[in-house]
Design a protein around this motif. Sequence first.
Motif, PDB file in Angstrom:
ATOM      1  N   SER A 110       0.824  -1.203   0.000  1.00 19.95           N
ATOM      2  CA  SER A 110       0.000   0.000   0.000  1.00 19.95           C
ATOM      3  C   SER A 110       0.862   1.258   0.000  1.00 19.95           C
ATOM      4  N   GLY A 111       0.298   2.329  -0.580  1.00 22.36           N
ATOM      5  CA  GLY A 111       1.019   3.594  -0.649  1.00 22.36           C
ATOM      6  C   GLY A 111       0.673   4.567   0.458  1.00 22.36           C
ATOM      7  N   HIS A 112      -0.262   4.211   1.342  1.00 22.93           N
ATOM      8  CA  HIS A 112      -0.597   5.103   2.451  1.00 22.93           C
ATOM      9  C   HIS A 112      -1.129   4.284   3.620  1.00 22.93           C
ATOM     10  N   ALA A 113      -1.095   4.899   4.822  1.00 28.49           N
ATOM     11  CA  ALA A 113      -1.559   4.252   6.051  1.00 28.49           C
ATOM     12  C   ALA A 113      -0.938   2.871   6.224  1.00 28.49           C
ATOM     13  N   SER A 114       0.344   2.779   5.960  1.00 27.15           N
ATOM     14  CA  SER A 114       1.050   1.505   6.024  1.00 27.15           C
ATOM     15  C   SER A 114       2.455   1.730   6.570  1.00 27.15           C
ATOM     16  N   TYR A 115       2.867   0.859   7.467  1.00 24.59           N
ATOM     17  CA  TYR A 115       4.240   0.924   7.983  1.00 24.59           C
ATOM     18  C   TYR A 115       5.240   0.837   6.851  1.00 24.59           C
ATOM     19  N   TRP A 116       4.959  -0.022   5.871  1.00 20.17           N
ATOM     20  CA  TRP A 116       5.904  -0.254   4.772  1.00 20.17           C
ATOM     21  C   TRP A 116       6.012   0.972   3.869  1.00 20.17           C
ATOM     22  N   SER A 117       4.921   1.706   3.727  1.00 21.94           N
ATOM     23  CA  SER A 117       4.968   2.942   2.949  1.00 21.94           C
ATOM     24  C   SER A 117       5.785   4.003   3.676  1.00 21.94           C
ATOM     25  N   ASP A 118       5.588   4.109   4.981  1.00 26.56           N
ATOM     26  CA  ASP A 118       6.345   5.083   5.777  1.00 26.56           C
ATOM     27  C   ASP A 118       7.818   4.734   5.841  1.00 26.56           C
TER      28      ASP A 118
END
Length: 415
Positions: free
Chosen positions: A99-107
Motif C-alpha cells: 500500500s502507498g498510504h496508512a502503512s508501515y511499509w509505505s512510511d
Amino acid sequence: MLFIAYLVFFCWLITRVKFIANSGISKRILISLFVIKVLAGTIYGYIYRYIPNHQVYADTWRFFYESKTETDLLFQNPGEYFINIFHNPYEKGYQHFFSGHASYWSDLKSNFMVKLVSLLNILSFKHYYINVILFSFISFLGPIALYRLFLKVFPGKEVWLIIGCFLFPSFLYWCSGIHKDGLIFTGIALIMFHLDKITSEEGYSFKRGFYIFLCFLLIFPLRNYVALALIPPIAAWLLTQKIPQKKWLVFSLVYIICGVLFFTSRFIHPKINLPLSVSIRQDEFLKLKGSSFIKTNKLLPGFKSFVKNLPQAINHSLLRPYPTEIKSVFYLLASVEVIFYCLILLWFAARGNYKVFSQPSVLFSLFFSFSLLLLIGYTIPFIGAIVRYRGILLPLFITPLLCNIKKINSGINIL
C-alpha cells in the motif's frame, strides 16, 4: 568553501577506491563523470528548493529537514534513534505490504531516507548541498558496477558503455538527487555484479552472498516490490549454470512460472492476492492529483483485465510523453530521450547482434526491466512519475542494445 573542499576531496577519493579504480576508466573521465553527477544532484535540489511549498511537496528537502532532528536525536538519545524506525502507529500492524498510504511499509521508505541523510549530516554539518556530494559518492558505485559488468560482455565498447551506464538524462537527473532512486539502482547493479562473480569466476562464497544480502537490505525498505521483482531473474541466472546452452529458455520458463504464480497467488493463500495488490496500487495513484495525469483504464484483479490493459501499459511506460504532450523543458528532454531509445530499439531489431541474448547478465537486465516497466505502465497515470521510475531502468535495457548495433559501433573502440 566547504562544498568545494568536499568536492575536491571526493574527486581524489574516487580515483583511490579500488572498486572504482578497477573499472579501467581513466582518472580524468572518472572525475568528469562524478562532477557531472554532483552537478545533476545540485540542480535537482535547487529546482525543488524553489518549488512553492517545497517543504510539503519535495521529498528531497523534507528528508533533509526531518533528518536534522534525527541527527540531534542520535547524539542526545542514541537508543531511541536506532529503534524509532521500527515504530508502527497503525492498528492493522504490518499489513498493507504494497500500500502507498496508512502503512508501515509505505512510511519505511521515507524513514529510511531520513535516517541515511541524518548520518550524512554528521559529515556535512547539516548542509544539504554537501550531502549531495556524499550521496553522489554512494550512488556512483551503481553505474560503476554496471559498467564493469557490461565491459566483460562488450569489450572495446567503452564509449557506448559510458553513455549507457552514466549519461542518460533522466537516469542522471533522478538518480543523482537525494532520493530513493539512486540507491535502488546502486543496489540492483551491485547484485548483478556479485552474481556475475559467483556464476562466472569465483563460485559461491560467503562474502559475495553477504554483499547480495546487504543490497537487498538496501532496496527492500526503499521499494519493496523491486526487491521482490529481483527474485525471478536471480533464480534464472543461477539456473543457467545448470543449463548453460539454454539461457534464453531458462529465463522464459522462470518468468512463465512466476506469471502463473502471480495470477494464482490468491489460491495459495487468501491474503496473498498479488493481482489485487497491483489493482489497489493503481487505484491509489488514480486518486492523486497532478498536472501530468494521463487517462488510464481501470485495472481489475483478473487475468483478462491485465491482458486488456497490456498495450496501454507498454505505451505508458515506454512511449510517454509524446512530442505533442510537451509542456516544459523537462517534457521536451523526456520526449527526446524516448525518441532516441526507440530509434535504438528499431536499429537493433534491424541490424543488431542477437547473440547478446546468450549472456545471462543481459537477459537479467532485459527480463527484470520489462517486468518493472509493465508494473509502471499498469499502475502509474502520471507522466512525471513514469519518467522518474523508468529512468532507473534505462541503463539496464538500453545499454546492451546500444553496444550491439553493428553499424553504430564500427570503428568506435576507444576511450
